[in-house]
Scaffold this active site. Structure first.
Site, PDB file in Angstrom:
ATOM      1  N   TYR A 117       0.848  -1.202   0.000  1.00 52.06           N
ATOM      2  CA  TYR A 117       0.000   0.000   0.000  1.00 52.06           C
ATOM      3  C   TYR A 117       0.879   1.246   0.000  1.00 52.06           C
ATOM      4  CZ  TYR A 117      -4.043  -2.928   0.738  1.00 52.06           C
ATOM      5  OH  TYR A 117      -5.029  -3.862   0.575  1.00 52.06           O
ATOM      6  N   GLY A 140     -13.449  -4.636   3.202  1.00 47.33           N
ATOM      7  CA  GLY A 140     -12.678  -4.245   2.016  1.00 47.33           C
ATOM      8  C   GLY A 140     -11.668  -5.308   1.614  1.00 47.33           C
ATOM      9  N   HIS A 147      -4.854 -10.500   3.538  1.00 49.00           N
ATOM     10  CA  HIS A 147      -3.430 -10.168   3.588  1.00 49.00           C
ATOM     11  C   HIS A 147      -2.627 -11.081   4.506  1.00 49.00           C
ATOM     12  CE1 HIS A 147      -3.412  -6.726   0.998  1.00 49.00           C
ATOM     13  NE2 HIS A 147      -4.476  -6.240   1.599  1.00 49.00           N
ATOM     14  N   ARG A 159     -13.230 -11.386  -0.899  1.00 53.78           N
ATOM     15  CA  ARG A 159     -13.616 -11.727  -2.265  1.00 53.78           C
ATOM     16  C   ARG A 159     -14.055 -13.181  -2.316  1.00 53.78           C
ATOM     17  NH1 ARG A 159     -12.591  -8.380  -6.440  1.00 53.78           N
ATOM     18  NH2 ARG A 159     -10.963  -6.846  -6.041  1.00 53.78           N
ATOM     19  N   TYR A 208     -14.448  -3.932 -12.435  1.00 52.36           N
ATOM     20  CA  TYR A 208     -14.291  -2.515 -12.761  1.00 52.36           C
ATOM     21  C   TYR A 208     -14.840  -1.648 -11.647  1.00 52.36           C
ATOM     22  CZ  TYR A 208     -13.051  -3.858 -17.452  1.00 52.36           C
ATOM     23  OH  TYR A 208     -12.409  -4.407 -18.530  1.00 52.36           O
TER      24      TYR A 208
HETATM   25  N1  SAM Z   1     -11.353  -1.273   4.859  1.00 52.22           N
HETATM   26  C1  SAM Z   1     -10.734  -0.353   3.920  1.00 52.22           C
HETATM   27  C2  SAM Z   1     -11.569  -0.233   2.693  1.00 52.22           C
HETATM   28  O1  SAM Z   1     -12.492  -1.035   2.501  1.00 52.22           O
HETATM   29  O2  SAM Z   1     -11.339   0.694   1.900  1.00 52.22           O
HETATM   30  C3  SAM Z   1      -9.289  -0.726   3.601  1.00 52.22           C
HETATM   31  C4  SAM Z   1      -9.063  -2.025   2.934  1.00 52.22           C
HETATM   32  S1  SAM Z   1      -7.404  -2.296   2.426  1.00 52.22           S
HETATM   33  C5  SAM Z   1      -7.760  -3.456   1.156  1.00 52.22           C
HETATM   34  C6  SAM Z   1      -6.672  -3.364   3.638  1.00 52.22           C
HETATM   35  C7  SAM Z   1      -6.170  -2.652   4.871  1.00 52.22           C
HETATM   36  O3  SAM Z   1      -5.806  -3.643   5.845  1.00 52.22           O
HETATM   37  C8  SAM Z   1      -4.946  -1.802   4.631  1.00 52.22           C
HETATM   38  O4  SAM Z   1      -5.153  -0.506   5.116  1.00 52.22           O
HETATM   39  C9  SAM Z   1      -3.828  -2.527   5.389  1.00 52.22           C
HETATM   40  O5  SAM Z   1      -2.857  -1.651   5.903  1.00 52.22           O
HETATM   41  C10 SAM Z   1      -4.599  -3.242   6.471  1.00 52.22           C
HETATM   42  N2  SAM Z   1      -3.907  -4.453   6.964  1.00 52.22           N
HETATM   43  C11 SAM Z   1      -3.508  -5.522   6.243  1.00 52.22           C
HETATM   44  N3  SAM Z   1      -2.912  -6.430   7.035  1.00 52.22           N
HETATM   45  C12 SAM Z   1      -2.929  -5.921   8.296  1.00 52.22           C
HETATM   46  C13 SAM Z   1      -2.461  -6.386   9.561  1.00 52.22           C
HETATM   47  N4  SAM Z   1      -1.825  -7.560   9.689  1.00 52.22           N
HETATM   48  N5  SAM Z   1      -2.676  -5.608  10.651  1.00 52.22           N
HETATM   49  C14 SAM Z   1      -3.294  -4.414  10.531  1.00 52.22           C
HETATM   50  N6  SAM Z   1      -3.748  -3.908   9.367  1.00 52.22           N
HETATM   51  C15 SAM Z   1      -3.570  -4.653   8.250  1.00 52.22           C
END
Ligand code: SAM
Length: 280
Positions: free
Chosen positions: A42, A150, A155, A184, A201
């Site tokens: 990110y 989201g 991750h 997803r 999209y």
């Molecule tokens: N919820 C928001 C949205 O729908 O727009 C953001 C989604 S974004 C795909 C995923 C978020 O999860 C990122 O901001 C990332 O930094 C956070 N994230 C991923 N792994 C994480 C972890 N192990 N601990 C804390 N935050 C995490």
């Protein structure tokens, strides 16, 4: 699983593309299967571009009142948004009167979320920098609901990390609290062959997200923007029943799953799944 997928347990879709120079995927991006890598993915350019183009109003409209109504129907007052990102859900929930705390493991995301909170209605977000695996070290207090939205849980690359994170979410909930976690529909992507690996999209056709490579341990998505720049995210393709099982195994008593916000759905149809897990 289709024959073509069985013959080829991994699938590479579209042309070979190199990673964006701002993103550090190294010489073999397909080997990057690491929970800690999300902060390198990110990067500023990606986050800024995404937020500029994905109109929050349109996102409000497409999501409707699903989460707000769900939380209100359960009498939720306090919410911990553990995947704040750029703040979309945190701002939405503050506007609906929820006492909201916004956590994320990426300081850049939290800074952007704070800025967005000010810009969208002058809200001062209560932000906490916390990785899910050690959430209770940094977040104090108990909440009626935890939201992880989201497609964020994807991750985490090891089962140990997933169990640890879910146990931490469980621990910050009140005795009758709920966790709402979305993802997803990776089953459709993994099982239905190329046909389901369609491009998603956003904002008309301006931003596209498509799986560039998929196997049981990695879904590498490519995000393309109108200026032809492209970024990638490496994610773990969570199967629906696996996530439901993990939720139960860490102690949640009841798990309900919605497909594209509907409670009845054909397995391969929805793009997104939402799990609602109850602590008691
Ligand atoms: N919820 C928001 C949205 O729908 O727009 C953001 C989604 S974004 C795909 C995923 C978020 O999860 C990122 O901001 C990332 O930094 C956070 N994230 C991923 N792994 C994480 C972890 N192990 N601990 C804390 N935050 C995490």
């Amino acid at each position: 699983m289709t024959d073509s997928m069985q013959a080829r347990p991994e699938a590479r879709i579209g042309s070979e593309v190199t990673a964006h120079p701002e993103q550090a995927f190294g010489t073999d991006p397909l080997q990057v299967r690491d929970t800690d890598h999300y902060t390198d993915e990110y990067v500023k350019g990606f986050v800024e571009k995404w937020d500029e183009l994905i109109d929050w109003k349109k996102r409000y409209e497409s999501e409707g009142r699903f989460f707000v109504d769900l939380l209100k129907s359960r009498g939720v007052k306090s919410v911990l948004d553990v995947a704040t990102g750029t703040g979309f859900h945190s701002v939405r929930l503050i506007e609906e009167g929820f006492d909201t705390t916004s956590a994320d493991g990426s300081p850049e995301m939290l800074a952007k979320a704070f800025e967005n909170g000010m810009n969208y209605g002058g809200h001062v977000l209560r932000v906490v920098h916390a990785d899910w695996r050690w959430l209770n070290r940094d977040v104090h207090g108990e909440f009626d609901a935890v939201i992880c939205l989201g497609n964020s849980f994807t991750h985490l690359f090891s089962e140990r990390d997933r169990r640890k994170a879910l146990a931490e979410f469980y621990a910050v909930l009140k005795h009758d609290g709920i966790l709402i976690l979305d993802q997803r529909n990776y089953d459709a992507i993994l099982d239905s062959g190329f046909s389901s690996k369609h491009t998603y999209y956003y904002c008309g056709e301006e931003v596209s997200a498509e799986p560039e490579y998929v196997d049981e341990g990695l879904a590498r998505f490519r995000y393309r923007f109108p200026d032809d720049s492209q970024y990638h995210l490496n994610m773990y393709p969570l199967r629906k029943d696996y996530v439901r099982r993990l939720l139960r195994e860490v102690g949640f008593q009841q798990v309900e799953t919605y497909g594209d916000f509907q409670d009845s759905f054909a397995e391969d149809e929805p793009d997104f799944l939402v799990h609602v897990a109850e602590k008691s």
